[in-house]
Design an enzyme around this catalytic site. Structure first.
Site, mmCIF file in Angstrom:
data_model
loop_
_atom_site.group_PDB
_atom_site.id
_atom_site.type_symbol
_atom_site.label_atom_id
_atom_site.label_comp_id
_atom_site.label_asym_id
_atom_site.label_seq_id
_atom_site.Cartn_x
_atom_site.Cartn_y
_atom_site.Cartn_z
ATOM 1 C CG LEU A 97 34.812 39.419 36.438
ATOM 2 C CD1 LEU A 97 33.764 39.684 34.844
ATOM 3 C CD2 LEU A 97 34.276 39.137 37.406
ATOM 4 C CE1 TYR A 151 42.450 35.240 30.510
ATOM 5 C CE2 TYR A 151 41.523 33.779 29.307
ATOM 6 C CZ TYR A 151 42.286 34.076 30.320
ATOM 7 O OH TYR A 151 44.277 33.702 30.325
ATOM 8 C CB CYS A 152 39.206 39.418 34.131
ATOM 9 S SG CYS A 152 39.774 40.572 34.823
ATOM 10 N N PRO A 153 37.758 41.345 31.416
ATOM 11 C CG PRO A 153 34.796 41.830 31.002
ATOM 12 C CD PRO A 153 35.495 40.441 31.222
ATOM 13 C CE LYS A 164 41.987 40.404 29.129
ATOM 14 N NZ LYS A 164 40.758 40.289 29.711
#
Length: 283
Positions: A97, A151-153, A164
């Site tokens: 994502l 975000y973008c997990p 992260k």
């Protein structure tokens, strides 16, 4: 799970440093170009006797969207928000994502050949092990698991102390695989996370969607510099990448694209342009 040498047993690597490129064979060197380049490299390693490649790339002020992001109900408003804040948007052809890129984010692409007998997870793990090896003198605390609120997990989020700093995606083309990681090296991770949170707020507006987009909590994101408490630059990490590559291989070649690769690049670049036609008119 196979170890590094079982997945990457080759003695020679092709190494491409594209971090300072402005143009690539007559085209602006943007994130759109980069994804086409990785496709070509994956095609080039389609064979058992071909050496892997490792490529570095940096793109200023770009938000790379995943395919699901391109289906957000108010995508046009989200793209305009990014544009107003000085960011270009590109829809990539690999998984994942929305991810923000800037001059403080180093991207690494590991291109592996003959992956038909290697699982997707083993390819991800090869990248994880490389990053851990590269940073082994400054930390032994890098873990790979999904960081909720990032975000973008994904299962291969890289974190230190629950925060992260990197995420990995993968794209397979025939028998080659491009494992791509972004490393938040410099700057403030929370500010990048807030940008993506604002994008989703505007592009989704809280509507129910078929896809489960992340509920971003900026506090779970940080850069390597912030996490390690040292002044770490993209240039310094580039040096670490090259030194690590020298340690895990016997020879490094820096060949530019061949004529055949340039032919393939033109095709793959045009595919990326077509993929992005929808969002080009939204900025």
């Amino acid at each position: 799970m196979k170890n590094w040498k079982e997945v990457v047993h080759h003695k020679e690597f092709r190494y491409l440093d594209h971090t300072e490129k402005k143009f690539f064979h007559g085209r602006d060197y943007t994130a759109l170009t980069s994804f086409a380049v990785d496709d070509v490299l994956a095609l080039s390693v389609a064979g058992a006797d071909v050496n892997p490649a490792l490529r570095l790339w940096v793109h200023p002020d770009t938000v790379v969207l995943g395919i699901p992001d391109s289906r957000l109900p108010y995508l046009e408003e989200g793209i305009r928000l990014l544009s107003d804040r000085g960011y270009k948007a590109v829809v990539r052809n690999s998984g994942g994502l929305a991810v923000p890129l800037d001059a403080g984010v180093l991207n690494i692409s590991l291109i592996l050949p003959d992956v038909s007998g290697i699982s997707i997870h083993e390819c991800y793990d090869a990248m994880v092990r490389f990053i851990q090896f590269m940073l082994r003198d400054v930390t032994s605390d890098i873990e790979a698991y999904e960081i909720i609120g990032s975000y973008c997990p994904g299962d291969y989020d890289l974190s230190i102390g629950g925060k992260k700093f990197a995420g990995i995606s993968q794209r397979r083309v025939k028998d080659g695989a491009a494992i791509q990681i972004y490393l938040d090296v410099e700057g403030k991770g929370q500010e990048r996370a807030q940008l993506i949170r604002d994008f989703y707020d505007v592009a989704r507006k809280g509507e129910e969607t078929k896809f489960d987009y992340p509920d971003i909590n900026p506090i779970v994101m940080a850069s390597l510099s912030e996490l390690l408490g040292i002044k770490l630059t993209v240039d310094a990490v580039k040096e670490r990448v090259e030194h690590a590559l020298q340690e895990v291989s016997e020879a490094i070649v820096t060949d530019d694209f061949s004529g055949d690769e340039l032919v393939q690049f033109k095709k793959r670049y045009e595919q990326m342009v077509k993929r992005n036609e929808k969002i080009r008119g939204m900025e």
